[in-house]
Scaffold this motif. Sequence first.
Motif, PDB file in Angstrom:
ATOM      1  N   ASP A 127      31.036  64.911  -6.765  1.00  0.00           N
ATOM      2  CA  ASP A 127      31.796  65.959  -7.423  1.00  0.00           C
ATOM      3  C   ASP A 127      30.955  67.178  -7.792  1.00  0.00           C
ATOM      4  O   ASP A 127      31.477  68.279  -7.883  1.00  0.00           O
ATOM      5  CB  ASP A 127      32.408  65.406  -8.714  1.00  0.00           C
ATOM      6  N   TYR A 128      29.673  66.973  -8.011  1.00  0.00           N
ATOM      7  CA  TYR A 128      28.827  68.047  -8.513  1.00  0.00           C
ATOM      8  C   TYR A 128      27.576  68.165  -7.652  1.00  0.00           C
ATOM      9  O   TYR A 128      27.001  67.154  -7.232  1.00  0.00           O
ATOM     10  CB  TYR A 128      28.429  67.778  -9.972  1.00  0.00           C
ATOM     11  N   TRP A 129      27.178  69.407  -7.435  1.00  0.00           N
ATOM     12  CA  TRP A 129      26.052  69.683  -6.546  1.00  0.00           C
ATOM     13  C   TRP A 129      25.114  70.706  -7.170  1.00  0.00           C
ATOM     14  O   TRP A 129      25.556  71.623  -7.873  1.00  0.00           O
ATOM     15  CB  TRP A 129      26.558  70.230  -5.211  1.00  0.00           C
ATOM     16  N   GLY A 130      23.830  70.547  -6.873  1.00  0.00           N
ATOM     17  CA  GLY A 130      22.870  71.559  -7.251  1.00  0.00           C
ATOM     18  C   GLY A 130      22.803  72.650  -6.198  1.00  0.00           C
ATOM     19  O   GLY A 130      23.502  72.597  -5.184  1.00  0.00           O
ATOM     20  N   GLN A 131      21.922  73.616  -6.418  1.00  0.00           N
ATOM     21  CA  GLN A 131      21.820  74.762  -5.513  1.00  0.00           C
ATOM     22  C   GLN A 131      20.880  74.496  -4.339  1.00  0.00           C
ATOM     23  O   GLN A 131      20.860  75.262  -3.376  1.00  0.00           O
ATOM     24  CB  GLN A 131      21.334  75.996  -6.281  1.00  0.00           C
ATOM     25  N   GLY A 132      20.121  73.420  -4.415  1.00  0.00           N
ATOM     26  CA  GLY A 132      19.240  73.051  -3.315  1.00  0.00           C
ATOM     27  C   GLY A 132      17.815  73.527  -3.499  1.00  0.00           C
ATOM     28  O   GLY A 132      17.569  74.534  -4.178  1.00  0.00           O
ATOM     29  N   THR A 133      16.878  72.813  -2.899  1.00  0.00           N
ATOM     30  CA  THR A 133      15.474  73.196  -2.905  1.00  0.00           C
ATOM     31  C   THR A 133      14.915  72.993  -1.494  1.00  0.00           C
ATOM     32  O   THR A 133      15.187  71.980  -0.851  1.00  0.00           O
ATOM     33  CB  THR A 133      14.678  72.398  -3.950  1.00  0.00           C
ATOM     34  N   GLN A 134      14.165  73.970  -1.016  1.00  0.00           N
ATOM     35  CA  GLN A 134      13.666  73.940   0.364  1.00  0.00           C
ATOM     36  C   GLN A 134      12.440  73.055   0.474  1.00  0.00           C
ATOM     37  O   GLN A 134      11.488  73.174  -0.305  1.00  0.00           O
ATOM     38  CB  GLN A 134      13.317  75.355   0.822  1.00  0.00           C
ATOM     39  N   VAL A 135      12.461  72.186   1.467  1.00  0.00           N
ATOM     40  CA  VAL A 135      11.302  71.381   1.826  1.00  0.00           C
ATOM     41  C   VAL A 135      10.935  71.719   3.268  1.00  0.00           C
ATOM     42  O   VAL A 135      11.785  71.619   4.160  1.00  0.00           O
ATOM     43  CB  VAL A 135      11.594  69.873   1.697  1.00  0.00           C
ATOM     44  N   THR A 136       9.699  72.126   3.480  1.00  0.00           N
ATOM     45  CA  THR A 136       9.228  72.465   4.818  1.00  0.00           C
ATOM     46  C   THR A 136       7.995  71.642   5.123  1.00  0.00           C
ATOM     47  O   THR A 136       7.020  71.670   4.359  1.00  0.00           O
ATOM     48  CB  THR A 136       8.905  73.963   4.928  1.00  0.00           C
ATOM     49  N   VAL A 137       8.042  70.910   6.229  1.00  0.00           N
ATOM     50  CA  VAL A 137       6.927  70.062   6.639  1.00  0.00           C
ATOM     51  C   VAL A 137       6.352  70.628   7.936  1.00  0.00           C
ATOM     52  O   VAL A 137       7.046  70.701   8.952  1.00  0.00           O
ATOM     53  CB  VAL A 137       7.370  68.605   6.840  1.00  0.00           C
ATOM     54  N   SER A 138       5.108  71.024   7.888  1.00  0.00           N
ATOM     55  CA  SER A 138       4.454  71.606   9.064  1.00  0.00           C
ATOM     56  C   SER A 138       3.747  70.526   9.868  1.00  0.00           C
ATOM     57  O   SER A 138       3.233  69.552   9.311  1.00  0.00           O
ATOM     58  CB  SER A 138       3.463  72.679   8.643  1.00  0.00           C
ATOM     59  N   SER A 139       3.707  70.726  11.169  1.00  0.00           N
ATOM     60  CA  SER A 139       3.073  69.727  12.038  1.00  0.00           C
ATOM     61  C   SER A 139       1.597  70.012  12.223  1.00  0.00           C
ATOM     62  O   SER A 139       1.085  71.045  11.839  1.00  0.00           O
ATOM     63  CB  SER A 139       3.767  69.731  13.403  1.00  0.00           C
TER      64      SER A 139
END
Length: 124
Positions: A112-124
């Motif tokens: 029912d409820y959601w946050g705004q999100g947080t970016q996760v970036t994994v470099s190779s």
Amino acid sequence: QVQLVESGGGLVQAGGSLRLSCAAAVLTFSTYAMGWFRQSPGKDREFVAAVSWSGDSTSYSDSVKGRFTISRGDGKNTVYLQMNRLKPEDTAVYYCAGDNRGSQTSKAYDYDYWGQGTQVTVSS
């Protein structure tokens, strides 16, 4: 109105770790089942992990099982996602979600409820 706020995202090299946090500004959050989902550009939102209101029951997608751990903090108002052995394919925006029915499902539409999100970036 429930507000969920994620934090802890960032850039990390493959094989590294990150810990995401989700805090809620509603006291009754402690009775919600909570989930983490992620979404990459051009892809549907994907289930990552879920935890029961008590913290005693957890579930994971096959792609993260054994590498990620979901948990609740003391007082149950914070949820964490510990991510180890990260891979480039884990790159996404990660969302925290709350289900006030406590169903702990893997279906985004059950939350029912959601946050705004947080970016996760994994470099190779």
